[in-house]
Design a protein around this motif. Structure first.
Motif, PDB file in Angstrom:
ATOM      1  N   SER A 130       0.845  -1.192   0.000  1.00  0.00           N
ATOM      2  CA  SER A 130       0.000   0.000   0.000  1.00  0.00           C
ATOM      3  C   SER A 130       0.881   1.243   0.000  1.00  0.00           C
ATOM      4  N   GLU A 131       0.318   2.337  -0.477  1.00  0.00           N
ATOM      5  CA  GLU A 131       1.086   3.576  -0.592  1.00  0.00           C
ATOM      6  C   GLU A 131       0.424   4.686   0.214  1.00  0.00           C
ATOM      7  N   VAL A 132       1.258   5.467   0.890  1.00  0.00           N
ATOM      8  CA  VAL A 132       0.778   6.601   1.680  1.00  0.00           C
ATOM      9  C   VAL A 132       1.572   7.833   1.282  1.00  0.00           C
ATOM     10  N   VAL A 133       0.867   8.924   0.994  1.00  0.00           N
ATOM     11  CA  VAL A 133       1.516  10.206   0.727  1.00  0.00           C
ATOM     12  C   VAL A 133       1.279  11.098   1.942  1.00  0.00           C
ATOM     13  N   LEU A 134       2.368  11.485   2.603  1.00  0.00           N
ATOM     14  CA  LEU A 134       2.279  12.342   3.787  1.00  0.00           C
ATOM     15  C   LEU A 134       2.354  13.807   3.384  1.00  0.00           C
ATOM     16  N   ASN A 135       1.441  14.616   3.901  1.00  0.00           N
ATOM     17  CA  ASN A 135       1.509  16.052   3.705  1.00  0.00           C
ATOM     18  C   ASN A 135       2.510  16.649   4.692  1.00  0.00           C
ATOM     19  N   GLY A 136       2.775  17.954   4.564  1.00  0.00           N
ATOM     20  CA  GLY A 136       3.726  18.602   5.459  1.00  0.00           C
ATOM     21  C   GLY A 136       3.295  18.532   6.920  1.00  0.00           C
ATOM     22  N   PHE A 162      -4.146   7.801   1.305  1.00  0.00           N
ATOM     23  CA  PHE A 162      -3.885   6.368   1.342  1.00  0.00           C
ATOM     24  C   PHE A 162      -4.385   5.675   0.078  1.00  0.00           C
ATOM     25  N   LYS A 163      -3.544   4.803  -0.488  1.00  0.00           N
ATOM     26  CA  LYS A 163      -3.933   3.880  -1.552  1.00  0.00           C
ATOM     27  C   LYS A 163      -3.710   2.470  -1.004  1.00  0.00           C
ATOM     28  N   ILE A 164      -4.769   1.860  -0.505  1.00  0.00           N
ATOM     29  CA  ILE A 164      -4.671   0.592   0.216  1.00  0.00           C
ATOM     30  C   ILE A 164      -4.964  -0.580  -0.714  1.00  0.00           C
ATOM     31  N   VAL A 165      -4.072  -1.580  -0.698  1.00  0.00           N
ATOM     32  CA  VAL A 165      -4.267  -2.776  -1.518  1.00  0.00           C
ATOM     33  C   VAL A 165      -5.034  -3.820  -0.720  1.00  0.00           C
ATOM     34  N   HIS A 166      -5.748  -4.666  -1.430  1.00  0.00           N
ATOM     35  CA  HIS A 166      -6.491  -5.764  -0.814  1.00  0.00           C
ATOM     36  C   HIS A 166      -5.551  -6.961  -0.682  1.00  0.00           C
ATOM     37  N   THR A 167      -5.491  -7.582   0.503  1.00  0.00           N
ATOM     38  CA  THR A 167      -4.609  -8.720   0.710  1.00  0.00           C
ATOM     39  C   THR A 167      -5.335 -10.033   0.435  1.00  0.00           C
ATOM     40  N   ARG A 174      -6.366  -0.475   9.338  1.00  0.00           N
ATOM     41  CA  ARG A 174      -6.901   0.521  10.263  1.00  0.00           C
ATOM     42  C   ARG A 174      -5.953   1.711  10.334  1.00  0.00           C
ATOM     43  N   VAL A 175      -6.526   2.906  10.144  1.00  0.00           N
ATOM     44  CA  VAL A 175      -5.784   4.156  10.316  1.00  0.00           C
ATOM     45  C   VAL A 175      -6.271   4.786  11.608  1.00  0.00           C
ATOM     46  N   THR A 176      -5.378   4.902  12.596  1.00  0.00           N
ATOM     47  CA  THR A 176      -5.742   5.429  13.907  1.00  0.00           C
ATOM     48  C   THR A 176      -5.133   6.812  14.095  1.00  0.00           C
ATOM     49  N   THR A 177      -5.973   7.776  14.505  1.00  0.00           N
ATOM     50  CA  THR A 177      -5.480   9.109  14.824  1.00  0.00           C
ATOM     51  C   THR A 177      -5.514   9.271  16.338  1.00  0.00           C
ATOM     52  N   ASP A 178      -5.489  10.496  16.829  1.00  0.00           N
ATOM     53  CA  ASP A 178      -5.514  10.722  18.279  1.00  0.00           C
ATOM     54  C   ASP A 178      -6.850  10.283  18.871  1.00  0.00           C
ATOM     55  N   GLY A 179      -6.807   9.864  20.135  1.00  0.00           N
ATOM     56  CA  GLY A 179      -8.034   9.512  20.841  1.00  0.00           C
ATOM     57  C   GLY A 179      -8.625   8.199  20.359  1.00  0.00           C
ATOM     58  N   ALA A 180      -9.959   8.136  20.330  1.00  0.00           N
ATOM     59  CA  ALA A 180     -10.639   6.881  20.032  1.00  0.00           C
ATOM     60  C   ALA A 180     -11.041   6.764  18.571  1.00  0.00           C
ATOM     61  N   PHE A 181     -10.630   7.710  17.711  1.00  0.00           N
ATOM     62  CA  PHE A 181     -11.085   7.704  16.320  1.00  0.00           C
ATOM     63  C   PHE A 181     -10.155   6.901  15.429  1.00  0.00           C
ATOM     64  N   SER A 182     -10.757   6.095  14.532  1.00  0.00           N
ATOM     65  CA  SER A 182      -9.971   5.333  13.561  1.00  0.00           C
ATOM     66  C   SER A 182     -10.832   5.063  12.341  1.00  0.00           C
ATOM     67  N   VAL A 183     -10.174   4.621  11.257  1.00  0.00           N
ATOM     68  CA  VAL A 183     -10.850   4.315   9.998  1.00  0.00           C
ATOM     69  C   VAL A 183     -10.441   2.917   9.572  1.00  0.00           C
ATOM     70  N   ASP A 184     -11.419   2.049   9.270  1.00  0.00           N
ATOM     71  CA  ASP A 184     -11.162   0.678   8.825  1.00  0.00           C
ATOM     72  C   ASP A 184     -11.450   0.544   7.340  1.00  0.00           C
ATOM     73  N   VAL A 185     -10.552  -0.146   6.608  1.00  0.00           N
ATOM     74  CA  VAL A 185     -10.733  -0.341   5.168  1.00  0.00           C
ATOM     75  C   VAL A 185     -10.213  -1.720   4.774  1.00  0.00           C
ATOM     76  N   LEU A 186     -10.544  -2.148   3.549  1.00  0.00           N
ATOM     77  CA  LEU A 186      -9.946  -3.344   2.957  1.00  0.00           C
ATOM     78  C   LEU A 186      -9.072  -2.928   1.768  1.00  0.00           C
TER      79      LEU A 186
END
Length: 326
Positions: A130-136, A162-167, A174-186
């Motif tokens: 998978s590929e991730v492009v980070l901003n400044g 995020f460009k997430i590949v399927h395994t 899962r992309v987790t940020t601060d606190g209890a928030f996260s994002v789930d993808v395939l």
């Protein structure tokens, strides 16, 4: 205790708002689970930090308790075997908890970390391709080996695309940020922003699930072209339909604007480039911009804003001051 429940308790303790019943519940977990490698492998970075801090506090408390017990219960005129036993017990308790703290510290050291400076873009290849492009002004962390993990998890502070590949084994991401928030993808493409002014998820392709709190029912499914945002509490969110490419245009070193107020433009400049913006006439920030603006050169970017919005932009070090043109 379920993973989500324990992560919630650790977050409550880290914020100093743990209630007495919650504290007792957490203590019961410590009694038999602090050395569970499988569980700690699934803890987020914030969870590991909270658990490590808690155990360090327990070491200090344990030493104080043993010292008090030794002083109160062992007669000074009969040191001998009993005094020696107290010292052994205190040493064992200290070493056991210290070993767990060291293990948790190693867990955090095992995280691979990528960070960008102000105004810098960086492309990161994840272990699964998978590929991730980070901003400044952003940081991405993850474990280098996901083979023994149920979930491919990364920890983001800042903004990334995020460009997430399927395994082959349908291993979720899962992309987790601060606190209890996260994002789930395939397998999908989306952007996540977690800045001081709030958080945002924009879906370009596929489907993602936003986890809004500590329990599984607290979720939100996004469709392509939807934007979900919140300021501090993930449960108090807004969803709207947008042109998703506008929110990932920064990956191509440009900013696409459509009746975008200057307050949003300069918030992005603060977050991405590290400038402090000062405005003596607040109504200036209500002015809007539209069009495509190159971002490779900040000076050119600011000059474009100045001309289009009829404002003077004075730059001194890391400070920008806005005034109306007369």
């Amino acid at each position: 205790m379920e993973d989500n429940r324990l992560t919630y308790l650790l977050a409550q303790q880290h914020q100093g708002v743990l209630t007495e019943p919650e504290s007792a519940e957490l203590d019961r977990w410590y009694e038999g689970r602090t050395s569970d490698v499988k569980f700690t492998n699934r803890l987020t970075e914030n969870g590991l930090q909270a658990l490590e801090n808690s155990l360090l506090n327990r070491i200090s408390s344990q030493l104080d308790e043993n010292e008090t017990a030794y002083t109160a219960d062992v007669p000074t005129e009969q040191p001998g075997f009993f005094a020696f036993s107290y010292k052994i017990a205190a040493s064992i308790a200290f070493l056991l908890i210290a070993a767990v703290v060291f293990f948790l510290y190693q867990q955090r050291l095992d995280l691979k970390t990528y960070a960008t400076a102000y105004g810098e873009l960086k492309t990161v290849q994840l272990p699964d391709g998978s590929e991730v492009v980070l901003n400044g002004n952003s940081t991405l962390k993850y474990k280098d080996n996901w083979d023994d993990q149920n979930t491919r998890e990364v920890f983001l502070k800042g903004e990334a695309y995020f460009k997430i590949v399927h395994t082959a084994h349908h291993q979720p991401m899962r992309v987790t940020t601060d606190g209890a928030f996260s994002v789930d993808v395939l397998g999908t493409q989306f952007s996540v922003s977690s800045r001081k002014a709030g958080s945002r998820v924009v879906l370009n392709e596929g489907k993602v699930q936003c986890n809004l709190g500590k329990y599984k029912p607290d979720t939100l499914i996004l469709a392509p072209g939807q934007l979900m945002s919140f300021t501090s509490d993930p449960k108090v969110y807004n969803v709207k339909t947008v042109d998703a490419d506008m929110y990932s245009s920064w990956t191509k070193q440009k900013l696409i604007l459509e009746n975008t107020p200057l307050v949003d433009v300069f918030q992005m400049i603060e977050d991405t480039y590290g400038y402090e913006v000062k405005v003596h006439e607040p109504e200036i920030l209500n002015r809007e911009m539209s069009g495509s603006v190159p971002m490779e050169n900040l000076e050119v970017f600011l000059e474009g804003i100045s001309v289009v919005c009829n404002v003077n932009i004075q730059k001194r070090g890391q400070e920008l001051t806005l005034t109306s043109r007369k």
